[in-house]
Design a protein around this motif. Structure first.
Motif, PDB file in Angstrom:
ATOM      1  N   SER A 209       0.825  -1.211   0.000  1.00  0.00           N
ATOM      2  CA  SER A 209       0.000   0.000   0.000  1.00  0.00           C
ATOM      3  C   SER A 209       0.857   1.258   0.000  1.00  0.00           C
ATOM      4  O   SER A 209       0.588   2.200  -0.738  1.00  0.00           O
ATOM      5  N   TYR A 210       1.862   1.259   0.831  1.00  0.00           N
ATOM      6  CA  TYR A 210       2.723   2.436   0.949  1.00  0.00           C
ATOM      7  C   TYR A 210       3.390   2.787  -0.384  1.00  0.00           C
ATOM      8  O   TYR A 210       3.333   3.926  -0.839  1.00  0.00           O
ATOM      9  N   PHE A 211       4.002   1.788  -1.016  1.00  0.00           N
ATOM     10  CA  PHE A 211       4.744   2.078  -2.241  1.00  0.00           C
ATOM     11  C   PHE A 211       3.836   2.366  -3.429  1.00  0.00           C
ATOM     12  O   PHE A 211       4.155   3.209  -4.264  1.00  0.00           O
ATOM     13  N   VAL A 212       2.713   1.673  -3.537  1.00  0.00           N
ATOM     14  CA  VAL A 212       1.797   1.966  -4.645  1.00  0.00           C
ATOM     15  C   VAL A 212       1.263   3.390  -4.492  1.00  0.00           C
ATOM     16  O   VAL A 212       1.209   4.152  -5.462  1.00  0.00           O
TER      17      VAL A 212
ATOM     18  N   GLU B  95      -3.560  -0.874  -5.937  1.00  0.00           N
ATOM     19  CA  GLU B  95      -3.097  -1.613  -4.752  1.00  0.00           C
ATOM     20  C   GLU B  95      -3.726  -2.999  -4.698  1.00  0.00           C
ATOM     21  O   GLU B  95      -3.050  -3.992  -4.446  1.00  0.00           O
ATOM     22  N   ARG B  96      -5.034  -3.028  -4.914  1.00  0.00           N
ATOM     23  CA  ARG B  96      -5.754  -4.306  -4.840  1.00  0.00           C
ATOM     24  C   ARG B  96      -5.299  -5.266  -5.941  1.00  0.00           C
ATOM     25  O   ARG B  96      -5.154  -6.469  -5.705  1.00  0.00           O
TER      26      ARG B  96
ATOM     27  N   LYS C  89       4.675   4.042 -13.296  1.00  0.00           N
ATOM     28  CA  LYS C  89       5.178   4.437 -11.980  1.00  0.00           C
ATOM     29  C   LYS C  89       4.460   3.672 -10.868  1.00  0.00           C
ATOM     30  O   LYS C  89       5.094   3.216  -9.911  1.00  0.00           O
ATOM     31  N   ALA C  90       3.154   3.517 -10.993  1.00  0.00           N
ATOM     32  CA  ALA C  90       2.396   2.761  -9.989  1.00  0.00           C
ATOM     33  C   ALA C  90       2.840   1.302  -9.975  1.00  0.00           C
ATOM     34  O   ALA C  90       2.961   0.688  -8.911  1.00  0.00           O
TER      35      ALA C  90
ATOM     36  N   GLY D 232       7.026  -2.331  -3.380  1.00  0.00           N
ATOM     37  CA  GLY D 232       6.236  -2.784  -2.243  1.00  0.00           C
ATOM     38  C   GLY D 232       6.384  -4.271  -2.007  1.00  0.00           C
ATOM     39  O   GLY D 232       6.576  -4.721  -0.876  1.00  0.00           O
ATOM     40  N   PHE D 233       6.321  -5.036  -3.075  1.00  0.00           N
ATOM     41  CA  PHE D 233       6.480  -6.490  -2.953  1.00  0.00           C
ATOM     42  C   PHE D 233       7.864  -6.838  -2.430  1.00  0.00           C
ATOM     43  O   PHE D 233       8.016  -7.652  -1.516  1.00  0.00           O
TER      44      PHE D 233
END
Length: 158
Positions: free
Chosen positions: A71-74, A84-85, A127-128, A135-136
């Motif tokens: 969540s943080y990085f996305v 995110e999902r 970028k997302a 995040g992973f």
């Protein structure tokens, strides 16, 4: 009998690390099976109350580390809630499709697709997707560190 229980305990600890490549393996569950196998079959009083409390806290952290990191990085890289999902779903699907590369590739591609469907520019979508990758990877590093701490602590406590 003790040798068989120790083999099960060690197998559980190894399986917890295999969950990094195969997220379908529930790392916290197999760690706890190892801890409880020791407590119930080898030495019921061998692990301190401090260990059990710490293990509960670290297990909760282990479970939420992927969610928090993803969540943080996305978000940091401009991704949407759907991005995110889709990254989370991609990790699950990717664990079945070309493991271990699928758990990196599938979320990346899914985030790009979802962001593009939401009328984001290709640069924003990329970028997302990079955010989901970071995040992973950071969640995976956190998972490995927390699992190693729990296992080392277990052996120091016994």
């Amino acid at each position: 009998m003790d040798i068989l229980i120790w083999v099960i305990i060690i197998a559980c600890f190894i399986a917890s690390f295999a969950s990094v490549i195969f997220p379908i393996i529930p790392a916290p569950l197999v760690l706890w099976i190892g801890f409880l196998a020791y407590a119930f079959f080898i030495n019921g009083s061998g692990l301190s109350v401090f260990f059990w409390i710490g293990a509960v806290v670290l297990t909760i952290l282990l479970i939420v580390s992927d969610i928090i990191a993803n969540s943080y990085f996305v978000k940091k890289y401009g991704g949407s809630k759907w991005g995110e999902r889709s990254a989370a779903i991609g990790v699950i699907i990717g664990s079945f499709i070309i493991p271990p590369f699928g758990i990196i590739l599938i979320p990346f591609v899914l985030v790009i697709i979802v962001e593009l469907v939401q009328k984001r520019s290709s640069e924003e979508a990329f970028k997302a997707a990079i955010g989901s990758l970071f995040g992973f990877l950071s969640g995976t590093v956190a998972k490995i560190i927390i699992q190693a701490i729990l296992i080392i602590w277990f052996f120091f406590d016994i």
